[in-house]
Write an enzyme that holds these catalytic residues in place. Structure first.
Site, PDB file in Angstrom:
ATOM      1  N   LYS A 132       0.795  -1.033  -0.027  1.00 55.94           N
ATOM      2  CA  LYS A 132      -0.104  -0.060   0.014  1.00 55.94           C
ATOM      3  C   LYS A 132       0.890   1.253   0.013  1.00 55.94           C
ATOM      4  O   LYS A 132       2.194   1.042   0.199  1.00 55.94           O
ATOM      5  CB  LYS A 132      -0.895  -0.114   1.295  1.00 55.94           C
ATOM      6  CG  LYS A 132      -2.272   0.694   0.905  1.00 55.94           C
ATOM      7  CD  LYS A 132      -3.396  -0.105   0.481  1.00 55.94           C
ATOM      8  CE  LYS A 132      -4.627   0.754   0.594  1.00 55.94           C
ATOM      9  NZ  LYS A 132      -5.706  -0.108  -0.242  1.00 55.94           N
TER      10      LYS A 132
ATOM     11  N   VAL B 247     -20.537   7.930   1.232  1.00 51.52           N
ATOM     12  CA  VAL B 247     -21.060   7.498  -0.087  1.00 51.52           C
ATOM     13  C   VAL B 247     -20.144   8.220  -1.273  1.00 51.52           C
ATOM     14  O   VAL B 247     -20.483   9.194  -1.948  1.00 51.52           O
ATOM     15  CB  VAL B 247     -22.567   8.093  -0.237  1.00 51.52           C
ATOM     16  CG1 VAL B 247     -23.212   6.968   0.217  1.00 51.52           C
ATOM     17  CG2 VAL B 247     -22.867   9.369   0.242  1.00 51.52           C
TER      18      VAL B 247
HETATM   19  P1  NAD Z   1     -13.795   7.738  -1.318  1.00 56.03           P
HETATM   20  O1  NAD Z   1     -12.752   8.711  -0.751  1.00 56.03           O
HETATM   21  O2  NAD Z   1     -14.198   7.910  -2.673  1.00 56.03           O
HETATM   22  O3  NAD Z   1     -15.153   7.736  -0.265  1.00 56.03           O
HETATM   23  C1  NAD Z   1     -14.802   7.849   1.174  1.00 56.03           C
HETATM   24  C2  NAD Z   1     -16.132   8.760   1.338  1.00 56.03           C
HETATM   25  O4  NAD Z   1     -16.207   8.916   2.827  1.00 56.03           O
HETATM   26  C3  NAD Z   1     -15.966  10.380   1.013  1.00 56.03           C
HETATM   27  O5  NAD Z   1     -17.129  10.616   0.296  1.00 56.03           O
HETATM   28  C4  NAD Z   1     -15.682  10.872   2.348  1.00 56.03           C
HETATM   29  O6  NAD Z   1     -16.175  12.296   2.247  1.00 56.03           O
HETATM   30  C5  NAD Z   1     -16.533  10.047   3.331  1.00 56.03           C
HETATM   31  N1  NAD Z   1     -16.097  10.098   4.620  1.00 56.03           N
HETATM   32  C6  NAD Z   1     -14.905  10.183   5.375  1.00 56.03           C
HETATM   33  N2  NAD Z   1     -14.642  10.348   6.523  1.00 56.03           N
HETATM   34  C7  NAD Z   1     -16.241  10.126   6.867  1.00 56.03           C
HETATM   35  C8  NAD Z   1     -16.850   9.885   8.237  1.00 56.03           C
HETATM   36  N3  NAD Z   1     -16.146  10.001   9.212  1.00 56.03           N
HETATM   37  N4  NAD Z   1     -18.196   9.939   8.131  1.00 56.03           N
HETATM   38  C9  NAD Z   1     -18.652   9.702   6.808  1.00 56.03           C
HETATM   39  N5  NAD Z   1     -18.244   9.816   5.592  1.00 56.03           N
HETATM   40  C10 NAD Z   1     -16.838  10.142   5.576  1.00 56.03           C
HETATM   41  O7  NAD Z   1     -13.019   6.196  -1.040  1.00 56.03           O
HETATM   42  P2  NAD Z   1     -13.476   5.054  -1.513  1.00 56.03           P
HETATM   43  O8  NAD Z   1     -12.726   4.736  -2.760  1.00 56.03           O
HETATM   44  O9  NAD Z   1     -14.894   4.962  -1.792  1.00 56.03           O
HETATM   45  O10 NAD Z   1     -13.092   3.948  -0.588  1.00 56.03           O
HETATM   46  C11 NAD Z   1     -13.817   3.926   0.739  1.00 56.03           C
HETATM   47  C12 NAD Z   1     -13.107   2.690   1.758  1.00 56.03           C
HETATM   48  O11 NAD Z   1     -13.142   1.507   0.894  1.00 56.03           O
HETATM   49  C13 NAD Z   1     -11.731   3.061   2.112  1.00 56.03           C
HETATM   50  O12 NAD Z   1     -11.543   2.487   3.321  1.00 56.03           O
HETATM   51  C14 NAD Z   1     -11.022   2.170   1.177  1.00 56.03           C
HETATM   52  O13 NAD Z   1      -9.882   1.679   1.584  1.00 56.03           O
HETATM   53  C15 NAD Z   1     -11.680   1.038   0.835  1.00 56.03           C
HETATM   54  N6  NAD Z   1     -11.867   0.294  -0.330  1.00 56.03           N
HETATM   55  C16 NAD Z   1     -11.651   0.912  -1.313  1.00 56.03           C
HETATM   56  C17 NAD Z   1     -11.708   0.025  -2.686  1.00 56.03           C
HETATM   57  C18 NAD Z   1     -12.067   0.802  -3.954  1.00 56.03           C
HETATM   58  O14 NAD Z   1     -12.033   0.002  -4.994  1.00 56.03           O
HETATM   59  N7  NAD Z   1     -12.225   2.216  -4.144  1.00 56.03           N
HETATM   60  C19 NAD Z   1     -11.468  -1.267  -2.480  1.00 56.03           C
HETATM   61  C20 NAD Z   1     -11.401  -1.701  -1.301  1.00 56.03           C
HETATM   62  C21 NAD Z   1     -11.300  -1.128  -0.200  1.00 56.03           C
END
Ligand code: NAD
Length: 346
Positions: free
Chosen positions: A81, A182
């Site tokens: 990572k 979201v």
């Molecule tokens: P992202 O940044 O697009 O979305 C995260 C969202 O959470 C944002 O809209 C942000 O404003 C919101 N947020 C942050 N802190 C918050 C809080 N305290 N309360 C409510 N909302 C909050 O990220 P993503 O790509 O959607 O990833 C989200 C999670 O999923 C992360 O932990 C990431 O590591 C995990 N993940 C993502 C993927 C992927 O394909 N994108 C794959 C595996 C795991």
């Protein structure tokens, strides 16, 4: 442009490298946990960490989870990572992303980058100007693009497995699902759930995202501080880690916790037992959110087109983890860790 690097020796990790380039305001870290099963594939996260220590803590946990995710999903990739210290909304510049690319290039393919929170496929195109060791770039760069929909499809498959066990049906129609965050995963997941007739409750740090969910899915919007304690069938953490902790666990009111966020427990030694004692079924995040990794491996390493049959395998894996956990009176995370370790050894 002058990239300075420093290697850190950390027990249990193959390589940890810190990179700094004052001329581009770049400060980032790459952690390679294991390359036992293949190159260490994992996303780059950009987040306003308060300091290097906090960023290091996050990148180490995330890299280790990637090793387990690949192993439990039967993929030939290792775990790694990267993190960039900075606010993605205000600090992300092309020179900064190119510095990240140069840091990745120093590892000569041992670490394969992808996207994580705060990084978009278009940003990876910029990173790829400095290194070819990047997956998930846009089609223009020959990549398979944003893996978030694949991640969401896997989360949905895992949720259905959990519902089958708890409610004796996979049908999500009328189920109340509280989604924390979201963004890319949470939004795609919300859409899949909405199409299946689930009732959605959302919270997001960025109010415009919550409003969009309200307008598109008639979702209820609640404050950030209450989303985990909404009376719901499923609580789906889809923001950042550490959301399940000694303060929030006693407040949970959902029978199932299943979401895409990585490293949901703040204290992995105690918190999984706290959730189990409350008779709440928690689906381990790295089992559930492997869809994105699956897309990158299947499309970009195995050069196959069809990803969905691979993603569907998440369902039997979740079933196996949850039924074993019930039988052995153990938290599902402990069972998943054991299964991942066994697969790595095998
Ligand atoms: P992202 O940044 O697009 O979305 C995260 C969202 O959470 C944002 O809209 C942000 O404003 C919101 N947020 C942050 N802190 C918050 C809080 N305290 N309360 C409510 N909302 C909050 O990220 P993503 O790509 O959607 O990833 C989200 C999670 O999923 C992360 O932990 C990431 O590591 C995990 N993940 C993502 C993927 C992927 O394909 N994108 C794959 C595996 C795991």
């Amino acid at each position: 442009m002058m990239l300075k690097t420093k290697h850190l020796k950390i027990k249990g990790f193959e390589t940890v490298i810190v990179g700094k380039d004052p001329s581009t305001h770049f400060h980032g870290i790459i952690a390679v946990h294991s390359t036992q099963l293949g190159p260490a594939l994992g996303g780059i996260r950009m987040w306003p960490y308060r300091n290097e220590k906090e960023a290091l803590h996050d990148v180490l946990r995330l890299a280790e989870a990637m090793s387990k995710k690949a192993a439990i999903s039967g993929l030939a990739s290792g775990g790694g990572k990267a993190v960039i210290i900075g606010n993605p909304a205000t600090d992300k510049t092309r020179p900064l992303l190119r510095s990240m690319g140069r840091l990745i290039e120093t590892l000569k393919g041992k670490y394969l980058a992808a996207k994580d929170s705060g990084i978009l496929p278009e940003d990876l195109d910029v990173v790829a100007e400095q290194t070819r060791h990047v997956t998930g770039t846009t089609g223009k760069q020959g990549g398979s693009g944003d893996p978030s929909l694949s991640t969401a499809k896997g989360v949905l498959a895992g949720m259905q497995a959990a519902c089958q066990l708890v409610h004796k049906t996979q049908d999500l129609h009328g189920r109340v699902v509280a989604i924390q965050g979201v963004g890319q995963v949470g939004w795609n997941l919300g859409h899949l759930l909405f199409k299946r007739g689930a009732k959605l409750v959302v919270a997001d740090l960025r109010p415009e995202r919550a409003t969009r969910a309200q307008q598109t899915w008639k979702a209820s919007v609640v404050p950030l501080s209450t989303i985990h304690r909404i009376p719901a069938d499923i609580f789906a953490p889809c923001a950042l880690g550490g959301v399940l902790n000694s303060k929030t666990i006693p407040q949970l009111r959902a029978g199932i916790v299943a979401g895409g966020a990585n490293n949901q427990f703040l204290d992995e030694a105690r918190d999984p037992y706290r959730v189990m004692k409350r008779d709440i079924v928690h689906v381990p995040d790295y089992v559930l959110n492997a869809g994105g990794l699956i897309q990158l491996v299947v499309r970009e390493m195995l050069h196959q087109r069809r990803v969905v049959p691979w993603i569907k395998k998440i369902q039997p894996t979740v079933h196996e983890v949850l039924t074993t956990a019930l039988r052995e009176h153990l938290p599902p995370l402990i069972v998943a860790n054991r299964m991942a370790l066994e697969r790595m050894r095998a």
